[in-house]
Design a protein around this motif. Structure first.
Motif, PDB file in Angstrom:
ATOM      1  N   CYS A 104      -5.020  27.108  81.425  1.00  0.00           N
ATOM      2  CA  CYS A 104      -6.356  26.718  80.960  1.00  0.00           C
ATOM      3  C   CYS A 104      -7.220  26.281  82.140  1.00  0.00           C
ATOM      4  O   CYS A 104      -8.414  26.637  82.234  1.00  0.00           O
ATOM      5  CB  CYS A 104      -6.259  25.581  79.942  1.00  0.00           C
ATOM      6  N   SER A 105      -6.632  25.505  83.049  1.00  0.00           N
ATOM      7  CA  SER A 105      -7.374  25.012  84.213  1.00  0.00           C
ATOM      8  C   SER A 105      -7.815  26.157  85.112  1.00  0.00           C
ATOM      9  O   SER A 105      -8.939  26.161  85.632  1.00  0.00           O
ATOM     10  CB  SER A 105      -6.521  24.019  85.010  1.00  0.00           C
ATOM     11  N   CYS A 106      -6.937  27.116  85.298  1.00  0.00           N
ATOM     12  CA  CYS A 106      -7.271  28.262  86.143  1.00  0.00           C
ATOM     13  C   CYS A 106      -8.439  29.047  85.553  1.00  0.00           C
ATOM     14  O   CYS A 106      -9.356  29.468  86.278  1.00  0.00           O
ATOM     15  CB  CYS A 106      -6.061  29.172  86.311  1.00  0.00           C
ATOM     16  N   LEU A 107      -8.399  29.258  84.244  1.00  0.00           N
ATOM     17  CA  LEU A 107      -9.463  30.028  83.602  1.00  0.00           C
ATOM     18  C   LEU A 107     -10.790  29.276  83.647  1.00  0.00           C
ATOM     19  O   LEU A 107     -11.838  29.857  83.947  1.00  0.00           O
ATOM     20  CB  LEU A 107      -9.082  30.330  82.143  1.00  0.00           C
ATOM     21  N   MET A 108     -10.727  27.964  83.375  1.00  0.00           N
ATOM     22  CA  MET A 108     -11.954  27.166  83.291  1.00  0.00           C
ATOM     23  C   MET A 108     -12.347  26.539  84.637  1.00  0.00           C
ATOM     24  O   MET A 108     -13.373  25.867  84.719  1.00  0.00           O
ATOM     25  CB  MET A 108     -11.764  26.047  82.259  1.00  0.00           C
ATOM     26  N   GLU A 109     -11.505  26.726  85.660  1.00  0.00           N
ATOM     27  CA  GLU A 109     -11.747  26.185  86.987  1.00  0.00           C
ATOM     28  C   GLU A 109     -11.884  24.664  86.959  1.00  0.00           C
ATOM     29  O   GLU A 109     -12.742  24.059  87.597  1.00  0.00           O
ATOM     30  CB  GLU A 109     -13.010  26.818  87.608  1.00  0.00           C
ATOM     31  N   TRP A 110     -11.006  24.050  86.180  1.00  0.00           N
ATOM     32  CA  TRP A 110     -10.983  22.594  86.134  1.00  0.00           C
ATOM     33  C   TRP A 110     -10.270  22.048  87.380  1.00  0.00           C
ATOM     34  O   TRP A 110      -9.385  22.706  87.939  1.00  0.00           O
ATOM     35  CB  TRP A 110     -10.230  22.112  84.889  1.00  0.00           C
ATOM     36  N   GLU A 111     -10.625  20.847  87.738  1.00  0.00           N
ATOM     37  CA  GLU A 111      -9.982  20.190  88.873  1.00  0.00           C
ATOM     38  C   GLU A 111      -9.353  18.883  88.394  1.00  0.00           C
ATOM     39  O   GLU A 111      -9.750  17.774  88.798  1.00  0.00           O
ATOM     40  CB  GLU A 111     -11.001  19.933  89.990  1.00  0.00           C
ATOM     41  N   LYS A 137       6.498  23.703  78.948  1.00  0.00           N
ATOM     42  CA  LYS A 137       5.552  24.627  78.318  1.00  0.00           C
ATOM     43  C   LYS A 137       4.137  24.064  78.397  1.00  0.00           C
ATOM     44  O   LYS A 137       3.168  24.802  78.610  1.00  0.00           O
ATOM     45  CB  LYS A 137       5.935  24.860  76.853  1.00  0.00           C
ATOM     46  N   CYS A 138       4.010  22.744  78.199  1.00  0.00           N
ATOM     47  CA  CYS A 138       2.698  22.106  78.259  1.00  0.00           C
ATOM     48  C   CYS A 138       2.079  22.264  79.649  1.00  0.00           C
ATOM     49  O   CYS A 138       0.885  22.563  79.792  1.00  0.00           O
ATOM     50  CB  CYS A 138       2.813  20.625  77.920  1.00  0.00           C
ATOM     51  N   ILE A 139       2.879  22.037  80.686  1.00  0.00           N
ATOM     52  CA  ILE A 139       2.384  22.137  82.068  1.00  0.00           C
ATOM     53  C   ILE A 139       1.880  23.549  82.352  1.00  0.00           C
ATOM     54  O   ILE A 139       0.797  23.745  82.913  1.00  0.00           O
ATOM     55  CB  ILE A 139       3.490  21.735  83.060  1.00  0.00           C
ATOM     56  N   LYS A 140       2.665  24.552  81.937  1.00  0.00           N
ATOM     57  CA  LYS A 140       2.271  25.947  82.169  1.00  0.00           C
ATOM     58  C   LYS A 140       0.972  26.278  81.457  1.00  0.00           C
ATOM     59  O   LYS A 140       0.054  26.894  82.010  1.00  0.00           O
ATOM     60  CB  LYS A 140       3.380  26.888  81.693  1.00  0.00           C
ATOM     61  N   ILE A 163       1.531  15.389  74.645  1.00  0.00           N
ATOM     62  CA  ILE A 163       2.834  15.985  74.310  1.00  0.00           C
ATOM     63  C   ILE A 163       3.685  16.126  75.566  1.00  0.00           C
ATOM     64  O   ILE A 163       4.916  16.037  75.517  1.00  0.00           O
ATOM     65  CB  ILE A 163       2.630  17.348  73.611  1.00  0.00           C
ATOM     66  N   MET A 164       3.032  16.298  76.713  1.00  0.00           N
ATOM     67  CA  MET A 164       3.753  16.398  77.980  1.00  0.00           C
ATOM     68  C   MET A 164       4.543  15.118  78.258  1.00  0.00           C
ATOM     69  O   MET A 164       5.589  15.148  78.909  1.00  0.00           O
ATOM     70  CB  MET A 164       2.736  16.635  79.103  1.00  0.00           C
ATOM     71  N   GLN A 165       4.067  13.991  77.744  1.00  0.00           N
ATOM     72  CA  GLN A 165       4.707  12.699  77.981  1.00  0.00           C
ATOM     73  C   GLN A 165       5.807  12.379  76.961  1.00  0.00           C
ATOM     74  O   GLN A 165       6.425  11.322  77.031  1.00  0.00           O
ATOM     75  CB  GLN A 165       3.645  11.597  77.934  1.00  0.00           C
ATOM     76  N   GLU A 166       6.014  13.262  76.035  1.00  0.00           N
ATOM     77  CA  GLU A 166       6.925  12.956  74.929  1.00  0.00           C
ATOM     78  C   GLU A 166       8.367  12.773  75.369  1.00  0.00           C
ATOM     79  O   GLU A 166       9.168  12.143  74.684  1.00  0.00           O
ATOM     80  CB  GLU A 166       6.830  14.081  73.882  1.00  0.00           C
ATOM     81  N   LEU A 189       2.904  30.268  73.282  1.00  0.00           N
ATOM     82  CA  LEU A 189       2.047  31.374  72.836  1.00  0.00           C
ATOM     83  C   LEU A 189       0.584  31.093  73.154  1.00  0.00           C
ATOM     84  O   LEU A 189      -0.175  32.011  73.486  1.00  0.00           O
ATOM     85  CB  LEU A 189       2.233  31.582  71.333  1.00  0.00           C
ATOM     86  N   TYR A 190       0.200  29.829  73.057  1.00  0.00           N
ATOM     87  CA  TYR A 190      -1.171  29.442  73.394  1.00  0.00           C
ATOM     88  C   TYR A 190      -1.486  29.836  74.837  1.00  0.00           C
ATOM     89  O   TYR A 190      -2.542  30.419  75.137  1.00  0.00           O
ATOM     90  CB  TYR A 190      -1.324  27.938  73.195  1.00  0.00           C
ATOM     91  N   GLY A 191      -0.553  29.508  75.736  1.00  0.00           N
ATOM     92  CA  GLY A 191      -0.752  29.861  77.138  1.00  0.00           C
ATOM     93  C   GLY A 191      -0.807  31.360  77.352  1.00  0.00           C
ATOM     94  O   GLY A 191      -1.604  31.854  78.171  1.00  0.00           O
ATOM     95  N   LYS A 192       0.004  32.104  76.600  1.00  0.00           N
ATOM     96  CA  LYS A 192       0.001  33.567  76.731  1.00  0.00           C
ATOM     97  C   LYS A 192      -1.339  34.147  76.311  1.00  0.00           C
ATOM     98  O   LYS A 192      -1.856  35.088  76.932  1.00  0.00           O
ATOM     99  CB  LYS A 192       1.113  34.160  75.863  1.00  0.00           C
TER     100      LYS A 192
END
Length: 842
Positions: free
Chosen positions: A674-681, A666-669, A655-658, A625-628
């Protein structure tokens, strides 16, 4: 027995308990003897002597009984003699019944002839004695019937004498006896029931409530045993005598038993355990329907006290209310049960009450009677809602120990545990099926709805599922339920309101809701957003989402979106997920350009704490839901939005490593969005589910990027990783430790003494973790931080620096002698590293 008779004249007299035991012993030893004929056939040579001995034995017993009465000529004394004789009068063996009747008549006759009448308080156990003698009038053995009628005549004479003695009339006993003998009529061997009817009619003046009750219960005693044991003819005659007695007593004296109805019902219930023949059971159940036709409320109240869960006897008594003629008014009966179902299952003093559960059990039995189903439909909505509310009340409730153990259960088997809430759910299921809602019941079965109803945290979900199924399958009663629910929403306690609201919310999908004033639909749901109970908030959100589907309500509901989101704060993760799933539809309908991003940011703030929830479904749903929600955000990003998304990095990475494939995906998505919106690399390996084990360089690279790119949030990253290091799941603790070991060295330029000490304490504690892998990684993290600190020569206060590499020294040496002169002044960083290294050596 002759010796005991002589001793009865000697003082002190026997106590009542001793006298009762003496009578019991003598009666049992004499009455249990074989018949005279059987003894004579066994020893024909001594036939005459056996006959004489038998006669003398019986006479000795009767003389002893008379003597014991003379010893204590009181009502209690007479009762102690007559009581042991009672059970033998219903024996399956004719010779035992004959002996018992003869002894009873002998004692009564002795009472009449040898003493002036004395019992001003009434004849003891009159109803029982009269009932047992009446049954013997219908005995297949004519001699027993004749003897029993004679005993009744004597009893009637005693009662007449008692009455006349109160009026101070002088009477000749023998003349009165002969008169009564003619009055009660001669014995009729062809139709003994005529004698029974005459006796019951004439004894009316002497029968009060207790006597009528005892007379009825005595009549039931004649139904015990099987026809095989008694003989077919004997069994049928006894059943007929009992039926005539029961029906005539209740026809003529029914108005006298109002105060003793509970005792009568209890007696019938107890006797049914010993009555096996179907026809005999029908006769035994006659008083239930006959009394209910005049005293419905009292009979129902008495039946509500039957032990739970209902066994076959209790169930049969409930069904008897409608099966027999004259049957009681089923409408009144159902109204009484409905009233009981509206009660809470506990008293004002806080004690558990079985009344609602007993009413539900009674309703379940009535539903098995086809003739009741039509009447049940009249109040079906009220019954359904009352039962659903009772389900909520009975969750986790333990009732008083009134358990009924099945009479047909094996002795060696452990009785199954009786869970009250499951029993009420069973009644709900039965009601649905009998009302033709089989599709709805099947739907709940497939969706696990019945189990949800039984759980405190999921009860509202079970109710919602049922209401949703009824809407889906267009149940004919929904309109009645809808209009019934509106006033119920504000009544009762929290459990009552939650159940009613959960059902009502789903009915808002109906077209008929348009006719309801807005204050009862949109208004009620808006008020619910401010309710103290989080479940009520979630239900209100669900109701508003349903209303938003209607064009005329959409704008008003969207205006309430900030209030809906605020209501989710400090709420259980499962409820947050439930509400957020409903809110998705409103988010989807929002105009992206006009929407204030603060609502989305607040929603993200609510979802983030639940990433570490112990329940996998909650974690997975919240991350998804966070990603949505992130997808709904648009540039340019506000400071609040940026801060919120940055705070998501560490939780998602850890959590991705759990090791949970579903949650990791879900974590990866979500991280990618978030990266796309914030333009993180972010480094490419940040989006990989591949384990960090033996991948220290990957972790270091990620940490370096985070600190370099978001230096202002570095301490937030550290705090988050330290918090995750306390998580109950070992995998999260392990990778948190690894992350800390790589993050701290990257913060060399901004690290403070307090934060370094905090890291030291945390890692030291984790070295003693129950999970071995966590201990190992904690030790490695310590070494890595220390080595990195020396290698990078962290700046000390006042510009001091240290360039020694512990990798070349292989030991920790913080003493002043080994330091250059310019470094002999102990700085805080040297003190911290020195004490830390010393702790590692210990």
């Amino acid at each position: 027995m002759e010796t005991l008779t002589q001793l009865s004249h000697i003082q002190p007299a026997l106590g009542r308990q001793e006298r009762s035991e003496l009578v019991n012993t003598c009666v049992r030893s004499v009455f249990s003897l074989p018949s005279v004929q059987a003894m004579q056939e066994k020893d024909e040579a001594k036939a005459e002597a056996l006959q004489t001995l038998y006669r003398h034995t019986l006479e000795a017993l009767q003389t002893l009984l008379n003597a014991l009465f003379v010893e204590d000529p009181t009502p209690a004394g007479l009762k102690s003699i007559l009581e042991p004789l009672g059970p033998w009068m219903n024996s399956g063996k004719a010779h035992e019944r004959a002996r018992a009747v003869k002894s009873n008549v002998s004692v009564l006759n002795h009472t009449l002839l040898t003493l002036p009448f004395f019992m001003t308080s009434g004849f003891p156990a009159l109803g029982l004695l009269l009932g047992r003698l009446i049954l013997r009038i219908g005995d297949p053995d004519e001699e027993i019937g004749r003897e029993a009628l004679d005993g009744i005549t004597i009893l009637y004479t005693i009662l007449e004498l008692q009455k006349r003695s109160r009026d101070k009339e002088e009477t000749n006993k023998e003349e009165l006896y002969e008169s009564n003998k003619r009055f009660l009529g001669p014995y009729n061997p062809v139709s003994p029931c005529q004698n029974i009817l005459r006796v019951i009619a004439e004894f009316g003046d002497f029968l009060g409530p207790q006597q009528v009750k005892d007379l009825l219960l005595a009549a039931l005693e004649g139904l015990k045993g099987s026809s095989e044991a008694r003989g077919k003819d004997s069994g049928e005659m006894m059943q007929l005598a009992s039926e005539v007695t029961l029906s005539s007593v209740l026809e003529w004296y029914r108005h006298r038993v109002l105060e003793v109805i509970p005792e009568i019902m209890q007696g019938i219930y107890a006797q049914l355990n010993h009555i096996q023949e179907p026809r005999a059971r029908e006769v035994a159940l006659l008083p239930v329907s006959l009394l209910a036709s005049s005293f419905m409320t009292e009979v129902v109240v008495a039946l509500l006290k039957c032990p739970l869960p209902l066994d076959s006897n209790g169930a049969e008594m409930w069904r008897q209310l409608t099966l027999r003629k004259p049957s009681c008014d089923v409408r009144d009966l159902l109204d009484l049960l409905l009233s009981s179902l509206k009660e809470k299952p506990f008293t004002k003093k806080g004690r558990a009450s079985i009344v609602p559960l007993a009413a539900a059990s009674g309703l379940c039995e009535l539903l098995s009677v086809n003739s009741c189903v039509g009447r049940v439909r009249r109040i079906y909505p009220q019954l359904l809602l009352a039962l659903l509310i009772q389900v909520h009340y009975h969750i986790g409730l333990h009732l008083p120990s009134r358990m009924a153990f099945r009479k047909d259960a094996e002795k060696d088997t452990q009785p199954s545990l009786f869970v009250p809430v499951r029993w009420v759910v069973k009644v709900v299921k039965t009601l649905l099926l009998r009302m033709g809602c089989s599709y709805e019941a099947t739907f709940l079965e497939d969706q696990g709805g019945w189990e949800l109803l039984e759980q405190a945290e999921n009860h509202h979900r079970g109710v919602s599922l049922l209401a949703r199924a009824m809407v889906h399958y267009s149940c004919q009663e929904l309109c009645r339920i809808l209009y019934l629910l509106i006033p119920l929403l504000e009544r009762g306690d929290e459990k009552h309101k939650i159940t009613a609201t959960a059902f009502y919310v789903e009915l808002l999908q109906m077209e008929q809701v348009r006719r309801i004033p807005e204050e009862y639909s949109l208004g009620r749901m808006a008020e619910g957003l401010n309710h103290q109970d989080p479940i009520m908030k979630v239900l209100s959100i669900r109701g508003l989402v349903i209303l938003a589907r209607r064009t005329e309500k959409t704008a008003k509901v969207q205006a309430l979106l900030p209030s809906m989101v605020k209501g989710l704060k400090s709420m259980d993760g499962l409820l947050v997920v439930e509400a957020a799933h409903n809110l998705k539809t409103i988010f989807k309908g929002q105009d992206r350009k006009l929407t204030d991003s603060s609502v989305y940011v607040e929603m993200l703030q609510i979802l983030l704490p639940h990433f570490s929830d112990s329940r996998e479904d909650v974690r997975s749903s919240c991350i998804n839901l966070y990603g949505k929600v992130v997808q709904k955000l648009r540039s340019p990003c506000t400071p609040a939005m940026e801060e919120q998304l940055i705070s998501t990095l560490v939780p998602l990475l850890l959590i991705m490593q759990e090791g949970n494939a579903k949650v990791s995906q879900k974590c990866i998505k979500t991280l990618f969005r978030c990266s796309c919106l914030m333009e993180w690399e972010l480094p490419k390996r940040a989006y990989s589910r591949k384990s960090w084990d033996n991948q220290q360089q990957t972790v270091a690279k990620i940490c370096k990027y985070l600190v370099t790119t978001h230096q202002d949030s570095a301490f937030t990253f550290l705090s988050q990783s330290l918090e995750y290091a306390k998580n109950s799941r070992a995998s999260l603790r392990k990778y948190s430790v690894m992350f800390i070991g790589s993050l701290v060295p990257c913060m060399e330029s901004i690290m403070t003494k307090d934060r370094l000490n905090e890291v030291k304490v945390a890692l030291e504690n984790l070295r003693h973790d129950p999970e071995a892998s966590v201990c190992i990684y904690a030790a490695q993290a310590q070494d890595h931080i220390l080595a990195s600190c020396w290698r990078n020569s962290w700046p000390l206060p006042h510009g001091d620096s240290w360039g020694c590499d512990p990798a070349t020294m292989h030991r920790w040496s913080p003493s002043c002698e080994n330091l250059p002169t310019s470094h002999q002044r102990r700085s805080w960083i040297m003190q911290a590293l020195g004490s830390w290294k010393m702790s590692l050596k210990q």
